[in-house]
Enzyme design. Structure first.
Site, PDB file in Angstrom:
ATOM      1  N   THR A  33     -45.600   9.153  23.738  1.00 34.91           N
ATOM      2  CA  THR A  33     -44.334   8.626  24.290  1.00 34.91           C
ATOM      3  C   THR A  33     -43.095   9.041  23.491  1.00 34.91           C
ATOM      4  O   THR A  33     -42.102   8.331  23.477  1.00 34.91           O
ATOM      5  CB  THR A  33     -44.392   7.088  24.411  1.00 34.91           C
ATOM      6  OG1 THR A  33     -44.520   6.548  23.097  1.00 34.91           O
ATOM      7  CG2 THR A  33     -45.520   6.618  25.288  1.00 34.91           C
ATOM      8  N   TYR A  69     -39.055   7.528  17.522  1.00 35.89           N
ATOM      9  CA  TYR A  69     -38.859   8.050  18.879  1.00 35.89           C
ATOM     10  C   TYR A  69     -37.715   7.290  19.556  1.00 35.89           C
ATOM     11  O   TYR A  69     -37.832   6.085  19.844  1.00 35.89           O
ATOM     12  CB  TYR A  69     -40.134   7.934  19.718  1.00 35.89           C
ATOM     13  CG  TYR A  69     -41.283   8.800  19.212  1.00 35.89           C
ATOM     14  CD1 TYR A  69     -41.074   9.810  18.280  1.00 35.89           C
ATOM     15  CD2 TYR A  69     -42.583   8.607  19.675  1.00 35.89           C
ATOM     16  CE1 TYR A  69     -42.125  10.596  17.817  1.00 35.89           C
ATOM     17  CE2 TYR A  69     -43.637   9.391  19.215  1.00 35.89           C
ATOM     18  CZ  TYR A  69     -43.392  10.381  18.285  1.00 35.89           C
ATOM     19  OH  TYR A  69     -44.437  11.156  17.829  1.00 35.89           O
ATOM     20  N   ARG A 236     -37.508  21.692  22.781  1.00 30.65           N
ATOM     21  CA  ARG A 236     -38.040  23.053  22.850  1.00 30.65           C
ATOM     22  C   ARG A 236     -37.015  24.121  22.479  1.00 30.65           C
ATOM     23  O   ARG A 236     -37.375  25.284  22.302  1.00 30.65           O
ATOM     24  CB  ARG A 236     -38.600  23.308  24.252  1.00 30.65           C
ATOM     25  CG  ARG A 236     -39.838  22.468  24.489  1.00 30.65           C
ATOM     26  CD  ARG A 236     -40.373  22.618  25.868  1.00 30.65           C
ATOM     27  NE  ARG A 236     -39.599  21.855  26.822  1.00 30.65           N
ATOM     28  CZ  ARG A 236     -40.069  21.414  27.971  1.00 30.65           C
ATOM     29  NH1 ARG A 236     -41.316  21.654  28.298  1.00 30.65           N
ATOM     30  NH2 ARG A 236     -39.310  20.730  28.807  1.00 30.65           N
ATOM     31  N   GLY A 288     -47.811  14.029  26.224  1.00 26.73           N
ATOM     32  CA  GLY A 288     -46.641  13.280  26.676  1.00 26.73           C
ATOM     33  C   GLY A 288     -46.390  13.582  28.145  1.00 26.73           C
ATOM     34  O   GLY A 288     -46.796  14.632  28.648  1.00 26.73           O
ATOM     35  N   ALA A 289     -45.732  12.657  28.835  1.00 22.63           N
ATOM     36  CA  ALA A 289     -45.449  12.871  30.257  1.00 22.63           C
ATOM     37  C   ALA A 289     -44.045  12.390  30.571  1.00 22.63           C
ATOM     38  O   ALA A 289     -43.569  11.417  29.989  1.00 22.63           O
ATOM     39  CB  ALA A 289     -46.466  12.128  31.114  1.00 22.63           C
TER      40      ALA A 289
HETATM   41  N1  LIG Z   1     -47.158  12.979  14.759  1.00 19.47           N
HETATM   42  C1  LIG Z   1     -46.243  13.877  15.013  1.00 19.47           C
HETATM   43  O1  LIG Z   1     -45.602  14.436  14.122  1.00 19.47           O
HETATM   44  C2  LIG Z   1     -45.984  14.239  16.450  1.00 19.47           C
HETATM   45  C3  LIG Z   1     -45.211  15.375  16.760  1.00 19.47           C
HETATM   46  C4  LIG Z   1     -45.024  15.668  18.114  1.00 19.47           C
HETATM   47  C5  LIG Z   1     -45.570  14.855  19.102  1.00 19.47           C
HETATM   48  N2  LIG Z   1     -46.305  13.752  18.753  1.00 19.47           N
HETATM   49  C6  LIG Z   1     -46.933  12.883  19.793  1.00 19.47           C
HETATM   50  O2  LIG Z   1     -47.683  13.703  20.660  1.00 19.47           O
HETATM   51  C7  LIG Z   1     -47.258  13.480  22.002  1.00 19.47           C
HETATM   52  C8  LIG Z   1     -47.423  14.763  22.793  1.00 19.47           C
HETATM   53  O3  LIG Z   1     -46.779  15.865  22.191  1.00 19.47           O
HETATM   54  P1  LIG Z   1     -45.454  16.558  22.799  1.00 19.47           P
HETATM   55  O4  LIG Z   1     -44.701  15.589  23.574  1.00 19.47           O
HETATM   56  O5  LIG Z   1     -44.798  17.263  21.670  1.00 19.47           O
HETATM   57  O6  LIG Z   1     -45.988  17.737  23.717  1.00 19.47           O
HETATM   58  P2  LIG Z   1     -47.080  17.951  24.868  1.00 19.47           P
HETATM   59  O7  LIG Z   1     -47.826  16.730  25.164  1.00 19.47           O
HETATM   60  O8  LIG Z   1     -47.803  19.170  24.460  1.00 19.47           O
HETATM   61  O9  LIG Z   1     -46.142  18.357  26.117  1.00 19.47           O
HETATM   62  C9  LIG Z   1     -45.444  17.372  26.809  1.00 19.47           C
HETATM   63  C10 LIG Z   1     -44.534  18.012  27.854  1.00 19.47           C
HETATM   64  O10 LIG Z   1     -45.264  18.886  28.701  1.00 19.47           O
HETATM   65  C11 LIG Z   1     -44.843  18.703  30.077  1.00 19.47           C
HETATM   66  N3  LIG Z   1     -46.019  18.193  30.807  1.00 19.47           N
HETATM   67  C12 LIG Z   1     -46.819  17.130  30.485  1.00 19.47           C
HETATM   68  N4  LIG Z   1     -47.849  17.021  31.330  1.00 19.47           N
HETATM   69  C13 LIG Z   1     -47.736  18.041  32.210  1.00 19.47           C
HETATM   70  C14 LIG Z   1     -48.511  18.477  33.314  1.00 19.47           C
HETATM   71  N5  LIG Z   1     -49.632  17.869  33.658  1.00 19.47           N
HETATM   72  N6  LIG Z   1     -48.092  19.581  33.996  1.00 19.47           N
HETATM   73  C15 LIG Z   1     -46.952  20.224  33.646  1.00 19.47           C
HETATM   74  N7  LIG Z   1     -46.197  19.863  32.604  1.00 19.47           N
HETATM   75  C16 LIG Z   1     -46.570  18.792  31.874  1.00 19.47           C
HETATM   76  C17 LIG Z   1     -43.670  17.716  30.052  1.00 19.47           C
HETATM   77  O11 LIG Z   1     -42.435  18.407  29.868  1.00 19.47           O
HETATM   78  P3  LIG Z   1     -41.678  19.221  31.041  1.00 19.47           P
HETATM   79  O12 LIG Z   1     -42.059  18.592  32.338  1.00 19.47           O
HETATM   80  O13 LIG Z   1     -40.233  19.134  30.732  1.00 19.47           O
HETATM   81  O14 LIG Z   1     -42.182  20.653  30.909  1.00 19.47           O
HETATM   82  C18 LIG Z   1     -43.946  16.938  28.783  1.00 19.47           C
HETATM   83  O15 LIG Z   1     -42.773  16.380  28.233  1.00 19.47           O
HETATM   84  C19 LIG Z   1     -45.817  12.972  21.866  1.00 19.47           C
HETATM   85  O16 LIG Z   1     -45.373  12.267  23.000  1.00 19.47           O
HETATM   86  C20 LIG Z   1     -45.945  12.102  20.650  1.00 19.47           C
HETATM   87  O17 LIG Z   1     -46.495  10.838  21.006  1.00 19.47           O
HETATM   88  C21 LIG Z   1     -46.512  13.443  17.448  1.00 19.47           C
END
Ligand SMILES: NC(=O)c1ccc[n+]([C@@H]2O[C@H](COP(=O)([O-])OP(=O)(O)OC[C@H]3O[C@@H](n4cnc5c(N)ncnc54)[C@H](OP(=O)(O)O)[C@@H]3O)[C@@H](O)[C@H]2O)c1
Length: 328
Positions: A33, A69, A236, A288-289
């Site tokens: 999230t 966040y 991004r 994330g979504a």
């Molecule tokens: N611990 C840490 O340091 C750290 C760092 C980063 C993230 N996180 C956690 O990890 C979670 C996930 O990572 P993330 O948000 O960086 O990236 P991710 O999950 O790899 O990508 C999320 C993005 O991909 C797109 N998306 C998601 N599902 C989709 C689908 N089924 N089809 C098409 N596009 C889709 C959406 O953006 P668009 O629709 O705009 O393309 C979404 O915002 C975060 O929410 C957070 O909770 C933790």
């Protein structure tokens, strides 16, 4: 499928894995999230609520957030939504304290704020978001504060994030009554450095690997191409994966993922997430979504497995990727 069925249990299509050495069953696909806030742009509470509602409806019981966040907004949205939907007891809440809030006193102060924003009496998993890189807080200082919070019933389990093996070992050695249950690290089909050291260590020690950016921030969902990169209005903007020179390389892997997805009648996002859960028994991706439809799509990564041959095809395509972080 090349894991024995004992390694996971299947409930409808959602599967559950055991968190670390606990007895907690967490969904093999969690919900990230970070999206709730300025970084990714979901600032409308009703959109956030619909995402959470869809996730819970489809069996997702692990929600990851962090104090940073949206500077608390993500936690606030989650607290409010879980209350309105009356599903607090169905969900395992994981939040994080930033590396800057890790002095002994600040661990208590920051946890109290998280509890308040989340509107709960106890946080299921409290993670250290990143090591206190430039503050020089000794590891034992914040680990002892976290263990005290477990004793006092304010958090149930302790996890870390972005910890290299040496620091993870040191953090574990500072705890006397409980163990670290998870390490949250970047892991996706493009960025696989975690496989070298962190995942083998986690497998040997029964520590769950919560895979962040499991969709490489959308790069492996098939909707972006070298000629159609995301609009650079979010996180991004500075991510090297989307630098045109790197993305050309990334896209070679995406093309293979797309072919495999067609064969299984799945989406590239589902294949990319399935590749991660097939790769290791301790990995739990937390995509994330930005919309409930994306949650629905991502949940479809559970309940089936890539064949060995197709897993290998993707593995080979991504193994020798030539991407660089030196882009400026
Ligand atoms: N611990 C840490 O340091 C750290 C760092 C980063 C993230 N996180 C956690 O990890 C979670 C996930 O990572 P993330 O948000 O960086 O990236 P991710 O999950 O790899 O990508 C999320 C993005 O991909 C797109 N998306 C998601 N599902 C989709 C689908 N089924 N089809 C098409 N596009 C889709 C959406 O953006 P668009 O629709 O705009 O393309 C979404 O915002 C975060 O929410 C957070 O909770 C933790």
């Amino acid at each position: 499928m090349f894991y024995s069925t004992e390694e996971f249990s299947i409930c409808m299509t959602m599967e559950y894995r055991i968190l670390g050495k606990t007895r907690e069953k967490i969904s093999i696909i969690g919900l990230g999230t970070w999206q709730f806030g300025d970084a990714w742009g979901v600032k409308d509470y009703n959109v956030a609520k619909s995402i959470i509602e869809k996730a819970v409806e489809l069996g997702v019981n692990f929600i990851d957030t962090a104090a940073v966040y949206g500077r608390g907004l993500s936690e606030e949205f989650i607290g409010k939504a879980l209350k309105e939907l009356n599903v607090r007891d169905e969900v395992f809440i994981a939040t994080k304290l930033p590396g800057d809030f890790l002095s002994y006193e600040d661990v208590f102060r920051a946890t109290e704020k998280c509890l308040k924003r989340l509107q709960v009496d106890v946080i299921d998993l409290m993670q250290v978001h990143w090591p206190p890189a430039w503050h020089n807080f000794p590891t034992y200082e914040y680990m002892r504060a976290l263990e005290k919070l477990v004793d006092l019933g304010k958090i149930r389990y302790i996890g870390v994030s972005n910890f290299p093996v040496e620091m993870l070992e040191s953090a574990r050695n500072c705890l006397s009554k409980v163990d670290i249950v998870s390490n949250q690290i970047r892991y996706n089909v493009i960025e696989r450095d975690a496989e070298k050291e962190l995942i083998p260590y986690a497998e040997k020690n029964n520590i769950t690997v919560l895979a962040w950016s499991p969709l490489a921030k959308g790069a492996v969902t098939g909707k972006y191409t070298p000629d159609n990169l995301p609009e650079f209005t979010d996180v991004r903007r500075t991510d090297p994966i989307f630098h045109p020179d790197n993305f050309k390389e990334v896209y070679r892997v995406v093309e293979v993922i797309k072919e495999v997805a067609e064969k299984y009648n799945k989406t590239p996002a589902q294949v990319s997430l399935n590749w991660l859960i097939t790769s290791s028994r301790v990995v739990v991706p937390i995509p994330g979504a930005k919309r409930p439809e994306q949650v629905e799509d991502n949940v479809g990564a559970a309940g089936w497995r890539l064949s060995y041959e197709d897993w290998r095809r993707i593995e080979e395509a991504s193994r020798n990727l030539r991407i660089t972080r030196v882009v400026w």
